[in-house]
Write a protein that holds these residues in place. Sequence first.
Motif, short mmCIF file in Angstrom:
data_model
loop_
_atom_site.label_atom_id
_atom_site.label_comp_id
_atom_site.label_asym_id
_atom_site.label_seq_id
_atom_site.Cartn_x
_atom_site.Cartn_y
_atom_site.Cartn_z
N GLN A 39 -35.89 18.35 -4.18
CA GLN A 39 -35.96 19.80 -4.37
C GLN A 39 -35.13 20.25 -5.57
OE1 GLN A 39 -35.49 18.11 -1.62
NE2 GLN A 39 -36.65 18.95 0.08
N CYS A 40 -33.88 19.78 -5.66
CA CYS A 40 -33.01 20.19 -6.77
C CYS A 40 -33.38 19.48 -8.05
CB CYS A 40 -31.55 19.91 -6.42
SG CYS A 40 -30.95 20.85 -5.00
N ARG A 41 -33.78 18.23 -7.93
CA ARG A 41 -34.12 17.44 -9.11
C ARG A 41 -35.37 17.96 -9.80
NH1 ARG A 41 -33.67 11.98 -10.89
NH2 ARG A 41 -35.59 11.22 -11.85
N VAL A 42 -36.44 18.18 -9.03
CA VAL A 42 -37.73 18.58 -9.61
C VAL A 42 -37.85 20.10 -9.73
CG1 VAL A 42 -40.24 18.49 -9.33
CG2 VAL A 42 -38.85 16.47 -8.78
N LEU A 43 -37.67 20.82 -8.61
CA LEU A 43 -37.83 22.28 -8.64
C LEU A 43 -36.70 22.96 -9.39
CD1 LEU A 43 -39.01 22.91 -4.96
CD2 LEU A 43 -40.38 22.37 -6.99
N GLY A 44 -35.53 22.31 -9.42
CA GLY A 44 -34.41 22.88 -10.15
C GLY A 44 -34.49 22.64 -11.65
N GLY A 45 -35.45 21.81 -12.07
CA GLY A 45 -35.64 21.56 -13.49
C GLY A 45 -34.72 20.51 -14.06
N ARG A 46 -34.05 19.77 -13.18
CA ARG A 46 -33.12 18.74 -13.66
C ARG A 46 -33.86 17.55 -14.23
NH1 ARG A 46 -30.50 14.77 -10.10
NH2 ARG A 46 -29.05 13.55 -11.34
N ALA A 47 -35.00 17.19 -13.64
CA ALA A 47 -35.76 16.02 -14.10
C ALA A 47 -37.19 16.15 -13.62
CB ALA A 47 -35.13 14.73 -13.59
N LEU A 48 -38.05 15.30 -14.16
CA LEU A 48 -39.44 15.24 -13.73
C LEU A 48 -39.56 14.42 -12.46
CD1 LEU A 48 -41.10 14.54 -17.19
CD2 LEU A 48 -41.31 16.66 -15.88
N PRO A 49 -40.69 14.52 -11.75
CA PRO A 49 -40.92 13.59 -10.64
C PRO A 49 -40.99 12.16 -11.18
CG PRO A 49 -42.50 15.42 -10.61
CD PRO A 49 -41.78 15.49 -11.92
N ALA A 50 -40.79 11.20 -10.30
CA ALA A 50 -40.90 9.79 -10.71
C ALA A 50 -42.37 9.43 -10.83
CB ALA A 50 -40.21 8.89 -9.69
N TYR A 51 -42.83 9.20 -12.04
CA TYR A 51 -44.23 8.89 -12.30
C TYR A 51 -44.41 7.39 -12.50
CZ TYR A 51 -45.48 13.83 -12.96
OH TYR A 51 -45.72 15.16 -12.78
N PRO A 52 -45.67 6.90 -12.42
CA PRO A 52 -45.91 5.49 -12.72
C PRO A 52 -45.45 5.17 -14.14
CG PRO A 52 -47.85 6.47 -11.69
CD PRO A 52 -46.90 7.60 -12.00
N ASN A 53 -44.99 3.95 -14.35
CA ASN A 53 -44.54 3.47 -15.65
C ASN A 53 -43.32 4.21 -16.17
OD1 ASN A 53 -46.82 1.72 -15.73
ND2 ASN A 53 -48.08 3.43 -16.45
N THR A 54 -42.59 4.90 -15.27
CA THR A 54 -41.31 5.50 -15.63
C THR A 54 -40.25 4.94 -14.69
OG1 THR A 54 -41.58 7.40 -14.13
CG2 THR A 54 -42.45 7.63 -16.37
N ARG A 55 -39.01 5.22 -15.00
CA ARG A 55 -37.92 4.71 -14.17
C ARG A 55 -38.00 5.31 -12.77
NH1 ARG A 55 -32.31 5.59 -16.98
NH2 ARG A 55 -31.68 4.64 -14.99
N ALA A 56 -37.88 4.45 -11.77
CA ALA A 56 -37.92 4.91 -10.38
C ALA A 56 -36.53 5.34 -9.93
CB ALA A 56 -38.49 3.82 -9.48
N ASP A 57 -35.98 6.36 -10.61
CA ASP A 57 -34.65 6.84 -10.26
C ASP A 57 -34.61 7.36 -8.83
OD1 ASP A 57 -33.83 6.26 -12.80
OD2 ASP A 57 -34.08 8.30 -13.55
N CYS A 58 -35.76 7.80 -8.34
CA CYS A 58 -35.80 8.38 -7.00
C CYS A 58 -35.36 7.38 -5.94
CB CYS A 58 -37.20 8.90 -6.69
SG CYS A 58 -38.50 7.65 -6.82
#
Length: 576
Positions: free
Chosen positions: A136-155
Amino acid sequence: MKTLDLFYEEDSESVKLAKVAEAPLKLRLISEEPEERARRRILALMRDGLVLCLAYSSGKDSTCLASLVLLCAVELAKQGGRVPPILIIHSSTGIENPIVSKLAISELKKMVDFGHRNGIDVRTLVGEPDLNSTWQCRVLGGRALPAYPNTRADCSIDLKTSPNRRLINRVLKMSKDFDGWKATCLLTGVRRGESTARDQRIAHRRESAEGTWVNDSGDLRASPILDFTESDVWEHIGLCAAGVFESFSNFEGVMDFYRSMGNSSCVVVADMKMKGSNAPCGARSGCWACTRVGRDRSVENMIESDEKRYSFLRPLNRLRNYLANSQYNWSLRQYVGRTINDGYIEIAADTFSPATLKKLLVYTLTAERLSGVKIISPEQLIAIDLRWSLYGLWPPFSALKTYFELIDGGHWEEAPVVAAYPPSEVPRIGRIFVGAGWYEVTGMNTVSGMRDLGAEIFHESCGFELKTLKNGALVADYEEGERFEVDPESAADFITFLAEDYIRDYCHDDYPDWTEGVRTYLRLGMVHIGAGQSRTTDEIMRRTQWRQEHNLHGQRSPQELEARCDVLFQQQQSLI
């Protein structure tokens, strides 16, 4: 028909052949069944005086292991042995499939009840991500994008690994108070053969099914079902369900979930069908918001298997699909970079734009209302609002204003159904020169950044102080916490009793300082920044204030920004 005389002495060659044929049978007779092997290993750990800590996810493997551990504890107690404390840890991401979340909490309670009935010390600990790391804070808060394919799985680190590490540390600390017991051993339900990547990690860690092993962090671990097959796991769960073993649960919920997830009446067939739909994190069904895969087939199968029962998952899946399909929709992005390198801000597609974030908040609150699944808590809503203010995305308290527009005005809106955008290169437009004025020219002791003149005026009565950072900047000495946190009760009270007044007074496009929202939350003591984060917060606030002064805050179109670039990259407007 050939007959054999039991008293006839065969020649030596016949005897040799008979012995060879008989050998496999003898080997089978003396070999252990998977169930027996696992129990022997677990009982050995208990008899060695180790405190056992079990990582539980509510999946079939950790469920099987939990059952075996508790059954072994009962067996040892009946033999007159001393049973060690059993600590069961579970981490909640806050966005799990709601069925999984409910199942996990239910099974954890059954484990504790099972321990009470049998005189076994069973304790459960549930962890969750830091507020700042939540989806909620990461994506909706504008801190980062969702974890997409071929990107770092920080989630996976933020939502699972880090909370689990904190839980383990809590367990290790608790274990010091257990008199008469040796070290704590962490048991996991990891199995070989689930995937090539997992087998490689198992080999790297030098995991062994027998005895214990030590990981890179120095933790004592054991993997009692490492050599179990999928059939072995289901056999144990099935025997418990049939009452052959009196385990802590009949596992009806576990089997029903796997049946629904694979859209099959047979739980084993359903599980096999889902083998080809594993998410990158390794879970067959994980977070409803996961965008690491193109489609969440597990949720789709659940809805198809029982529309009446699982239709509430549709709004969640619709929101997830919108996010997943919009990865390459560059019109949804913010183009003003947040970092300043060599005196320049880069103008390129970055995180979601302010307009997109506001829409996503609406879509998420609508999905929450339609599904009945709680997604955004009061403290998360405050944290989102704080982020929007901190980054200069919207005027102060805009997230709260959006919330009230839905609650009071009924402006609910589901995420649109869109086709997946084809992959394309990230648009990079150019760079705008900002120099060092955003920090140095304003002066270290001016009222920019994390200063609070309103509170400073009344410092004698309020006990409010200033402090000097290592870089010389003077900032308000707001209360800090161990990490970023929002007080739940204060958040609920603010939203209920004060928010509308603050929206009326501050939530205007022409308000001179959009970081006022951050300052208000810190002043009221509702929000605590993490220890040692004052300098970072001060720098972000100064940068945001500079951007507002130079009209680089809020929603800015790529065309407007291109006209202001001091350095232009190769033309990529066609990608936007």
